[in-house]
Scaffold this motif. Structure first.
Motif, PDB file in Angstrom:
ATOM      1  N   ARG A  88       0.890  -1.168   0.000  1.00 47.50           N
ATOM      2  CA  ARG A  88       0.000   0.000   0.000  1.00 47.50           C
ATOM      3  C   ARG A  88       0.919   1.205   0.000  1.00 47.50           C
ATOM      4  NH1 ARG A  88      -3.008   1.616   3.866  1.00 47.50           N
ATOM      5  NH2 ARG A  88      -1.856   0.558   5.505  1.00 47.50           N
ATOM      6  N   TYR A  90       2.782   4.693   0.211  1.00 51.65           N
ATOM      7  CA  TYR A  90       2.518   5.867   1.044  1.00 51.65           C
ATOM      8  C   TYR A  90       2.666   7.110   0.166  1.00 51.65           C
ATOM      9  CZ  TYR A  90       2.406   9.045   4.959  1.00 51.65           C
ATOM     10  OH  TYR A  90       2.035  10.047   5.838  1.00 51.65           O
ATOM     11  N   LEU A  91       1.615   7.904   0.108  1.00 55.55           N
ATOM     12  CA  LEU A  91       1.719   9.184  -0.592  1.00 55.55           C
ATOM     13  C   LEU A  91       1.822  10.273   0.472  1.00 55.55           C
ATOM     14  CD1 LEU A  91      -0.856   8.911  -3.525  1.00 55.55           C
ATOM     15  CD2 LEU A  91       1.564   8.345  -3.507  1.00 55.55           C
ATOM     16  N   PHE A  92       2.769  11.187   0.280  1.00 56.30           N
ATOM     17  CA  PHE A  92       2.971  12.248   1.259  1.00 56.30           C
ATOM     18  C   PHE A  92       1.788  13.206   1.243  1.00 56.30           C
ATOM     19  CE2 PHE A  92       7.416  11.313  -0.246  1.00 56.30           C
ATOM     20  CZ  PHE A  92       7.740  10.516   0.844  1.00 56.30           C
ATOM     21  N   ASP A  93       1.583  13.849   2.390  1.00 50.07           N
ATOM     22  CA  ASP A  93       0.509  14.837   2.478  1.00 50.07           C
ATOM     23  C   ASP A  93       0.835  15.981   1.513  1.00 50.07           C
ATOM     24  OD1 ASP A  93      -1.680  16.230   3.296  1.00 50.07           O
ATOM     25  OD2 ASP A  93      -0.754  17.039   5.104  1.00 50.07           O
ATOM     26  N   TYR A 102       8.687  14.919  -5.658  1.00 48.27           N
ATOM     27  CA  TYR A 102       9.515  14.734  -4.456  1.00 48.27           C
ATOM     28  C   TYR A 102      10.947  14.280  -4.798  1.00 48.27           C
ATOM     29  CZ  TYR A 102      11.072  13.157   0.132  1.00 48.27           C
ATOM     30  OH  TYR A 102      11.792  12.985   1.288  1.00 48.27           O
ATOM     31  N   GLY A 103      11.038  13.206  -5.544  1.00 54.55           N
ATOM     32  CA  GLY A 103      12.357  12.645  -5.866  1.00 54.55           C
ATOM     33  C   GLY A 103      13.187  13.600  -6.712  1.00 54.55           C
ATOM     34  N   ARG A 136      -4.520  12.480  -0.312  1.00 56.58           N
ATOM     35  CA  ARG A 136      -5.373  11.757   0.643  1.00 56.58           C
ATOM     36  C   ARG A 136      -6.795  11.561   0.133  1.00 56.58           C
ATOM     37  NH1 ARG A 136      -3.220  13.961   6.509  1.00 56.58           N
ATOM     38  NH2 ARG A 136      -1.111  13.245   6.171  1.00 56.58           N
ATOM     39  N   ARG A 150       5.379   8.363  -9.603  1.00 58.92           N
ATOM     40  CA  ARG A 150       6.343   9.062  -8.752  1.00 58.92           C
ATOM     41  C   ARG A 150       7.713   8.376  -8.805  1.00 58.92           C
ATOM     42  NH1 ARG A 150       4.969   9.376  -2.418  1.00 58.92           N
ATOM     43  NH2 ARG A 150       5.295   7.136  -2.632  1.00 58.92           N
TER      44      ARG A 150
END
Lengths: 223, 233
Positions: A88, A90-93, A102-103, A136, A150
């Motif tokens: 599952r 994890y996507l950051f807020d 992000y990367g 979210r 991502r």
């Protein structure tokens, strides 16, 4: 042909219980490997080691024919070239774009370049409509696809997908399968785990099976 | 001793008329406690992170010690610091006794365990996938830590608010190492104690109202923060 990644005699134990024993394998560019095994067989542990997140007790890594002298060096090369996706993810807020960038931000690229690459990746994955949405608010299937994009945007050599199709509805599953096939066509090596071989439409090139910490090769099925 | 109704009326008047002595006390309180919590926060955060994410011998003991330190009486901290900072004490040459700096040190010591214990709980409860996802996306450990902190920010802000709430209302340490000097080290709790002992309740009540309003504001902030933090599916 020299494999991109070669693993020799990898071993891992936890609480004196052997989880992985003398694992050896080659990864070639564009390999699409299905890794099966029952729950607790060590699939996730193996992926986490290959992603440089878990230190093995023993084993040797060779990248592009060069044997790495120690785990520290192997880990740094693995983290630079391998992306691991949790079962599952994890996507950051934040927004979907924030997540995908992000990367790239970690690589300290210039903002315009980042924006262009993010938009490109979203369009390629037909996810541009989600760009500004908060992570979210996404469904499970959408989260999985955003997580793949991502990772993909960083151009990894190897993607490790831990049970990417678990608990997905038919449509999300189809979209995910198509993204994985696309990675394979772009010569990205992919290893995906499943606790059982499934029918489907993935271009699997190799089927490996883990049983009691020992890896064996099987005939490639269709997943 | 003035009647309670008269004292309350005078307290209200002091508050709304902008009485300079009263507002100086309030200013000193906020300034000292805010600086104490801001100085403590980075060290406490790093400690909390190390306790939540690193494995080292004695880790559980350190956690237990911080949890025990949560209930350390302010007056004991004050006494210890007094002995250290008094002229005859080992740190007497620093000439810090009866200064705001001494009060800040005292409040730092008092809020540090709260920040560590609550920060540790928040980070411990945060999803381990955050750290791993950040690393696998190319973040170095420092950046991965900042990402974890960002994701756990609601719990960490709650720790800051709780720490601030604890020290702005403490009287023992501030009284002993601050000395309750008007316009220098007299803060809300020490002023209330002094005015009450003198039988002059108006200023005490006014300052008490400020503390109560502050407690209400902090609690509403905490509730708001906790409400925002639990929306993850």
């Amino acid at each position: 042909m020299t494999p991109w990644l070669n693993i020799q005699n990898l071993g891992f134990s936890r609480d004196k219980r052997k989880i992985l024993e003398s694992i050896s394998m080659d990864i070639h560019p564009g390999d699409l490997t299905l890794l099966t095994g029952h729950n607790g067989s060590g699939k996730t542990t193996l992926l986490r080691i290959m992603a440089g997140l878990l230190k093995p007790d023993s084993g040797r890594f060779s990248l592009e024919g060069k044997t790495q002298p120690n785990w520290h060096r192997s880990r740094s090369l693995l983290r630079r070239n391998v992306c691991y996706l949790h079962q599952r993810p994890y996507l950051f807020d934040g927004s979907v774009s924030d997540n995908i960038s992000y990367g790239l931000r970690c690589q300290k690229l210039d903002m315009r370049q980042i924006e262009a690459r993010v938009m490109d990746a979203l369009v390629n994955a037909s996810l541009e409509h989600l760009s500004g949405r908060n992570s979210r608010e996404l469904s499970g299937g959408e989260q999985q696809r955003v997580a793949i994009v991502r990772a993909q945007v960083l151009n990894p050599r190897l993607m490790l997908l831990d049970e990417p199709l678990a608990n997905m509805d038919k449509q999300s599953r189809r979209q995910c399968l198509s993204m994985i096939n696309q990675l394979h066509r772009k010569q990205v090596s992919v290893i995906l785990t499943s606790h059982e071989p499934q029918q489907g439409e993935l271009d699997i090139t190799r089927h490996l099976h883990l049983y009691q910490g020992i890896l064996s090769q099987k005939e490639p099925p269709q997943i | 001793m003035e009647p309670l109704s008269e004292a309350s009326y005078r307290a209200l008047y002091l508050l709304v008329s902008g009485d300079s002595a009263l507002w100086a006390i309030i200013w000193i309180s906020f300034s000292v406690s805010l600086r104490a919590v801001l100085f403590a926060a980075p060290f406490a955060l790093l400690t909390a992170f190390a306790l939540a994410y690193l494995k080292f011998p004695g880790r559980r003991l350190v956690i237990a010690l911080f949890n025990t330190a949560l209930s350390i009486p302010a007056v004991v901290v004050g006494l210890t610091l007094y002995l250290l900072l008094s002229r005859a004490g080992p740190l007497g040459d620093w000439r810090l006794l009866f200064t705001q700096d001494a009060m800040i040190i005292g409040q730092f010591v008092l809020c540090f365990p709260i920040l560590v214990a609550m920060g540790h709980s928040a980070l411990q409860a945060s999803d381990r996938r955050i750290w791993e996802t950040a690393l696998t996306l190319g973040a170095d450990p420092w950046r991965a830590m900042l990402t974890v902190v960002h994701e756990a920010r609601f719990g960490l802000i709650a720790a800051l608010v709780a720490g601030f709430g604890r020290i702005i209302a403490e009287v023992g340490s501030s009284m002993m190492v601050g000395g309750n000097i008007l316009n220098v080290t007299r803060n809300i709790p020490t002023a209330i104690a002094l005015e009450t002992s003198r039988g002059s309740f108006a200023q005490g009540i006014a300052l008490g109202v400020v503390l109560l309003l502050l407690a209400l504001t902090l609690n509403l902030t905490l509730t708001g923060i906790q409400g925002r933090g639990d929306i993850r599916p």
